[in-house]
Design a protein around this motif. Structure first.
Motif, PDB file in Angstrom:
ATOM      1  N   GLY A  35       0.811  -1.203   0.000  1.00 58.92           N
ATOM      2  CA  GLY A  35       0.000   0.000   0.000  1.00 58.92           C
ATOM      3  C   GLY A  35       0.849   1.259   0.000  1.00 58.92           C
ATOM      4  O   GLY A  35       0.581   2.214  -0.746  1.00 58.92           O
ATOM      5  N   LEU A  40      -1.556  -1.233  -5.064  1.00 61.76           N
ATOM      6  CA  LEU A  40      -2.823  -1.443  -4.374  1.00 61.76           C
ATOM      7  C   LEU A  40      -3.430  -2.814  -4.645  1.00 61.76           C
ATOM      8  O   LEU A  40      -4.041  -3.411  -3.749  1.00 61.76           O
ATOM      9  N   SER A  78      -7.971   2.775  -0.455  1.00 60.90           N
ATOM     10  CA  SER A  78      -6.872   3.359  -1.231  1.00 60.90           C
ATOM     11  C   SER A  78      -7.070   3.160  -2.722  1.00 60.90           C
ATOM     12  O   SER A  78      -6.586   3.948  -3.528  1.00 60.90           O
TER      13      SER A  78
END
Length: 130
Positions: A35, A40, A78
């Motif tokens: 991350g 991601l 995210s």
């Protein structure tokens, strides 16, 4: 950090096999490192794998599930997958409340994250209610 976590995971897999709960800390470290590096999809993959191992070992209502759900929720958030993030945080909250009760500090942290997730979706009234 990611290289060390990958090495740790590889060593644990050699020792325990690929589906042992002992892999979870390395998978969580890889989730965080991926991350931070902006990878991601990798973060989601590692968190999902950790969740699968925890649920397989302890069941879906174990408190460790709540922690891993929060990591997976952060990875989804995210990636812009805010509805999935919200769903996971609601599940984490349910597990936390069942385990600790509504007034535990860990539950309050999940509530804060859930409020932020509601804000990200434009649900400020729901965020305030929490």
């Amino acid at each position: 950090q990611k290289e060390r976590a990958q090495r740790s995971l590889s060593l644990k897999e050699q020792h325990f096999g690929s589906d042992h709960v002992a892999l979870v800390p390395s998978l969580i470290n890889l989730t965080s490192a991926s991350g931070e590096l902006g990878n991601l999809q990798d973060a989601e993959f590692y968190a999902q794998r950790a969740l699968t191992l925890i649920e397989k070992t302890y069941g879906c209502e174990h408190i460790m599930v709540a922690g891993v759900l929060c990591y997976l929720a952060n990875a989804f958030g995210s990636s812009g997958k805010h509805q999935q993030k919200l769903t996971l945080l609601e599940r984490a909250l349910s597990v936390g409340e069942q385990t600790f009760g509504r007034k535990h500090v860990d539950v309050s942290l999940t509530l804060r994250a859930l409020g932020s997730a509601h804000c990200e979706l434009g649900n400020s009234k729901e965020a305030i209610r929490l």
